[in-house]
Scaffold this motif. Structure first.
Motif, PDB file in Angstrom:
ATOM      1  N   THR A  29       0.822  -1.209   0.000  1.00 37.79           N
ATOM      2  CA  THR A  29       0.000   0.000   0.000  1.00 37.79           C
ATOM      3  C   THR A  29       0.857   1.260   0.000  1.00 37.79           C
ATOM      4  O   THR A  29       0.556   2.225  -0.719  1.00 37.79           O
ATOM      5  CB  THR A  29      -0.949   0.005   1.218  1.00 37.79           C
ATOM      6  N   GLU A  30       1.942   1.276   0.777  1.00 40.24           N
ATOM      7  CA  GLU A  30       2.831   2.433   0.781  1.00 40.24           C
ATOM      8  C   GLU A  30       3.556   2.558  -0.559  1.00 40.24           C
ATOM      9  O   GLU A  30       3.826   3.665  -1.023  1.00 40.24           O
ATOM     10  CB  GLU A  30       3.842   2.330   1.922  1.00 40.24           C
ATOM     11  N   SER A  31       3.855   1.437  -1.194  1.00 33.45           N
ATOM     12  CA  SER A  31       4.503   1.466  -2.506  1.00 33.45           C
ATOM     13  C   SER A  31       3.581   2.103  -3.538  1.00 33.45           C
ATOM     14  O   SER A  31       4.020   2.891  -4.386  1.00 33.45           O
ATOM     15  CB  SER A  31       4.893   0.052  -2.947  1.00 33.45           C
ATOM     16  N   ASP A  32       2.306   1.769  -3.484  1.00 28.55           N
ATOM     17  CA  ASP A  32       1.339   2.391  -4.391  1.00 28.55           C
ATOM     18  C   ASP A  32       1.318   3.908  -4.197  1.00 28.55           C
ATOM     19  O   ASP A  32       1.276   4.673  -5.169  1.00 28.55           O
ATOM     20  CB  ASP A  32      -0.062   1.832  -4.135  1.00 28.55           C
ATOM     21  N   ASP A  33       1.353   4.338  -2.938  1.00 29.90           N
ATOM     22  CA  ASP A  33       1.341   5.777  -2.647  1.00 29.90           C
ATOM     23  C   ASP A  33       2.599   6.458  -3.191  1.00 29.90           C
ATOM     24  O   ASP A  33       2.531   7.563  -3.753  1.00 29.90           O
ATOM     25  CB  ASP A  33       1.240   6.018  -1.139  1.00 29.90           C
ATOM     26  N   VAL A  34       3.743   5.796  -3.002  1.00 27.34           N
ATOM     27  CA  VAL A  34       5.007   6.362  -3.490  1.00 27.34           C
ATOM     28  C   VAL A  34       4.995   6.480  -5.013  1.00 27.34           C
ATOM     29  O   VAL A  34       5.418   7.497  -5.573  1.00 27.34           O
ATOM     30  CB  VAL A  34       6.201   5.503  -3.021  1.00 27.34           C
ATOM     31  N   GLN A  36       2.402   6.770  -6.956  1.00 26.55           N
ATOM     32  CA  GLN A  36       1.464   7.824  -7.354  1.00 26.55           C
ATOM     33  C   GLN A  36       2.109   9.205  -7.203  1.00 26.55           C
ATOM     34  O   GLN A  36       2.020  10.046  -8.099  1.00 26.55           O
ATOM     35  CB  GLN A  36       0.191   7.746  -6.518  1.00 26.55           C
ATOM     36  N   ASP A  37       2.756   9.419  -6.068  1.00 25.27           N
ATOM     37  CA  ASP A  37       3.430  10.703  -5.842  1.00 25.27           C
ATOM     38  C   ASP A  37       4.577  10.901  -6.833  1.00 25.27           C
ATOM     39  O   ASP A  37       4.788  12.004  -7.356  1.00 25.27           O
ATOM     40  CB  ASP A  37       3.957  10.758  -4.407  1.00 25.27           C
ATOM     41  N   SER A  38       5.305   9.822  -7.112  1.00 27.02           N
ATOM     42  CA  SER A  38       6.433   9.910  -8.044  1.00 27.02           C
ATOM     43  C   SER A  38       5.957  10.247  -9.454  1.00 27.02           C
ATOM     44  O   SER A  38       6.609  11.017 -10.174  1.00 27.02           O
ATOM     45  CB  SER A  38       7.209   8.589  -8.061  1.00 27.02           C
ATOM     46  N   PHE A  39       4.820   9.681  -9.849  1.00 27.95           N
ATOM     47  CA  PHE A  39       4.317   9.980 -11.191  1.00 27.95           C
ATOM     48  C   PHE A  39       3.937  11.452 -11.321  1.00 27.95           C
ATOM     49  O   PHE A  39       4.188  12.082 -12.363  1.00 27.95           O
ATOM     50  CB  PHE A  39       3.111   9.108 -11.535  1.00 27.95           C
ATOM     51  N   LEU A  40       3.357  12.013 -10.273  1.00 28.87           N
ATOM     52  CA  LEU A  40       3.000  13.437 -10.312  1.00 28.87           C
ATOM     53  C   LEU A  40       4.249  14.300 -10.484  1.00 28.87           C
ATOM     54  O   LEU A  40       4.230  15.300 -11.209  1.00 28.87           O
ATOM     55  CB  LEU A  40       2.243  13.826  -9.041  1.00 28.87           C
ATOM     56  N   LYS A  54      14.930   4.939 -17.455  1.00 29.00           N
ATOM     57  CA  LYS A  54      14.953   3.905 -16.417  1.00 29.00           C
ATOM     58  C   LYS A  54      15.743   4.360 -15.199  1.00 29.00           C
ATOM     59  O   LYS A  54      15.270   4.260 -14.062  1.00 29.00           O
ATOM     60  CB  LYS A  54      15.558   2.616 -16.982  1.00 29.00           C
ATOM     61  N   SER A  55      16.935   4.887 -15.427  1.00 29.47           N
ATOM     62  CA  SER A  55      17.775   5.349 -14.326  1.00 29.47           C
ATOM     63  C   SER A  55      17.134   6.544 -13.621  1.00 29.47           C
ATOM     64  O   SER A  55      17.123   6.612 -12.381  1.00 29.47           O
ATOM     65  CB  SER A  55      19.157   5.728 -14.855  1.00 29.47           C
ATOM     66  N   TYR A  56      16.585   7.467 -14.399  1.00 34.41           N
ATOM     67  CA  TYR A  56      15.974   8.670 -13.818  1.00 34.41           C
ATOM     68  C   TYR A  56      14.808   8.280 -12.910  1.00 34.41           C
ATOM     69  O   TYR A  56      14.702   8.769 -11.777  1.00 34.41           O
ATOM     70  CB  TYR A  56      15.486   9.593 -14.935  1.00 34.41           C
ATOM     71  N   LEU A  57      13.925   7.418 -13.398  1.00 31.26           N
ATOM     72  CA  LEU A  57      12.747   7.049 -12.610  1.00 31.26           C
ATOM     73  C   LEU A  57      13.126   6.184 -11.406  1.00 31.26           C
ATOM     74  O   LEU A  57      12.518   6.296 -10.336  1.00 31.26           O
ATOM     75  CB  LEU A  57      11.739   6.314 -13.496  1.00 31.26           C
ATOM     76  N   ALA A  58      14.133   5.334 -11.561  1.00 35.16           N
ATOM     77  CA  ALA A  58      14.594   4.533 -10.428  1.00 35.16           C
ATOM     78  C   ALA A  58      15.111   5.431  -9.311  1.00 35.16           C
ATOM     79  O   ALA A  58      14.838   5.205  -8.120  1.00 35.16           O
ATOM     80  CB  ALA A  58      15.679   3.556 -10.870  1.00 35.16           C
ATOM     81  N   ARG A  63      14.238   7.910  -3.950  1.00 32.78           N
ATOM     82  CA  ARG A  63      14.226   9.062  -3.027  1.00 32.78           C
ATOM     83  C   ARG A  63      12.893   9.137  -2.283  1.00 32.78           C
ATOM     84  O   ARG A  63      12.855   9.362  -1.071  1.00 32.78           O
ATOM     85  CB  ARG A  63      14.496  10.351  -3.794  1.00 32.78           C
ATOM     86  N   GLN A  64      11.793   8.935  -3.016  1.00 33.61           N
ATOM     87  CA  GLN A  64      10.474   9.002  -2.381  1.00 33.61           C
ATOM     88  C   GLN A  64      10.272   7.833  -1.412  1.00 33.61           C
ATOM     89  O   GLN A  64       9.667   8.000  -0.349  1.00 33.61           O
ATOM     90  CB  GLN A  64       9.378   8.995  -3.450  1.00 33.61           C
ATOM     91  N   ALA A  65      10.784   6.672  -1.770  1.00 27.43           N
ATOM     92  CA  ALA A  65      10.656   5.510  -0.886  1.00 27.43           C
ATOM     93  C   ALA A  65      11.456   5.711   0.399  1.00 27.43           C
ATOM     94  O   ALA A  65      10.996   5.349   1.495  1.00 27.43           O
ATOM     95  CB  ALA A  65      11.138   4.252  -1.614  1.00 27.43           C
ATOM     96  N   LEU A  66      12.647   6.284   0.288  1.00 24.02           N
ATOM     97  CA  LEU A  66      13.452   6.547   1.480  1.00 24.02           C
ATOM     98  C   LEU A  66      12.758   7.549   2.399  1.00 24.02           C
ATOM     99  O   LEU A  66      12.783   7.403   3.629  1.00 24.02           O
ATOM    100  CB  LEU A  66      14.841   7.064   1.078  1.00 24.02           C
ATOM    101  N   ASN A  67      12.139   8.564   1.824  1.00 21.70           N
ATOM    102  CA  ASN A  67      11.380   9.524   2.634  1.00 21.70           C
ATOM    103  C   ASN A  67      10.259   8.818   3.387  1.00 21.70           C
ATOM    104  O   ASN A  67      10.036   9.067   4.578  1.00 21.70           O
ATOM    105  CB  ASN A  67      10.791  10.621   1.743  1.00 21.70           C
TER     106      ASN A  67
END
Length: 296
Positions: A29-34, A36-40, A54-58, A63-67
């Motif tokens: 569930t937290e991965s889905d949230d990350v 969604q936020d990353s796509f925005l 690929k590298s840019y999105l990874a 970064r968002q997952a670490l936060n």
């Protein structure tokens, strides 16, 4: 560049991006949230400036997952009982053809990853599972390349020292042992059940204090068998029903009555069942209804 192109590039890489985030967070569930936020955030990027999507999105999702991981640290410290990752429902053969990918999403590996610091976890996942170069990882975690090399070495040694080394269990053996287990448990065959369990088999339950479950791991074949016999007795009485699924690339038992009661993952090594992971916290069962795609 159009919004459609942003979406197309993101969607193409979504299985890989989801897998990176899930292995860092241990939460569907937290991965889905990350994501969604990353796509925005991605939607606002000028694609003309992106050399390697690929590298840019990874880097972005890391970064968002670490936060998110750091923000949830206090909740995990205050958690009641054992903390287990959320089960990841997969299509039957989603990861099985890729041995490294299959191991990386296993519950045993995710539990090990929980023993790393957030930076160690992210670096280990990006380097050991996905093979990103140190420079790209350094950008993702905000460290120097030399520091990332040291973190990667430390994390690798930590995992290797704690990981049990067994030969991979082939699909036929897994199916056979799982079917024997289901037959023994469903019919109340205690001796048959004990013959399938490793002497030091461990039952680890995660309830978060929101469901009835042992708050400490149960160790030993006879003790774990008693837990299983009690659980399946309720099924035989008609109060519960069971279904076998694939979670984290291992056989898993979904137990439900009027509502979903739990997901129980089975780990097999050397021809015996060595671990049961029982996820009973209802908050961690929300994503089990929909299979996810993973990738590398």
């Amino acid at each position: 560049m159009t919004t459609d192109e942003h979406a197309e590039r993101f969607t193409l890489l979504r299985p890989l991006l989801f897998t990176i985030v899930y292995e860092i967070l241990g939460s569907v569930t937290e991965s889905d949230d990350v994501l969604q936020d990353s796509f925005l955030r991605w939607a606002d990027v000028d694609l003309a400036t992106v050399r390697d999507t690929k590298s840019y999105l990874a880097q972005l999702v890391t970064r968002q997952a670490l936060n998110a991981l750091r923000a949830s640290a206090r909740r995990r410290e205050d958690y009641i009982g054992s903390w287990l990752p959320e089960p990841l429902l997969l299509d039957a053969n989603d990861a099985s053809a890729d041995v490294l990918l299959a191991e990386s999403v296993s519950m045993a590996m995710l539990v090990l990853l929980e023993t790393l610091t957030p930076d160690e976890r992210a670096v280990f996942v990006l380097r050991e599972v996905f093979g990103f170069d140190y420079r790209g990882i350094a950008t993702a975690v905000g460290k120097s390349v030399e520091t990332v090399r040291q973190v990667a070495h430390r994390a690798r040694e930590h995992i290797q020292a704690r990981r049990k080394r067994f030969e991979p269990v082939d699909a036929a053996t897994t199916t056979r042992i799982t079917e024997q287990f289901m037959t023994a448990a469903a019919t109340g065959d205690l001796e048959g059940l004990l013959s399938l369990l490793a002497p030091d088999v461990t039952w680890t339950a995660d309830s978060g204090g929101k469901a009835t479950a042992a708050r400490r791991p149960v160790v030993g074949a006879e003790k774990v068998a008693a837990v299983l016999m009690s659980m399946f007795r309720l099924e035989r009485l008609g109060d519960l029903r069971t279904e076998m699924v694939n979670c984290n690339n291992t056989p898993a038992l979904v137990l439900s009555g009027e509502r979903l009661e739990g997901v129980f993952l089975i780990e097999i090594a050397d021809g015996k069942i060595t671990n049961f992971y029982a996820i009973r916290n209802p908050d961690k069962l929300l994503a089990v209804a929909v299979p996810r795609q993973i990738g590398r």
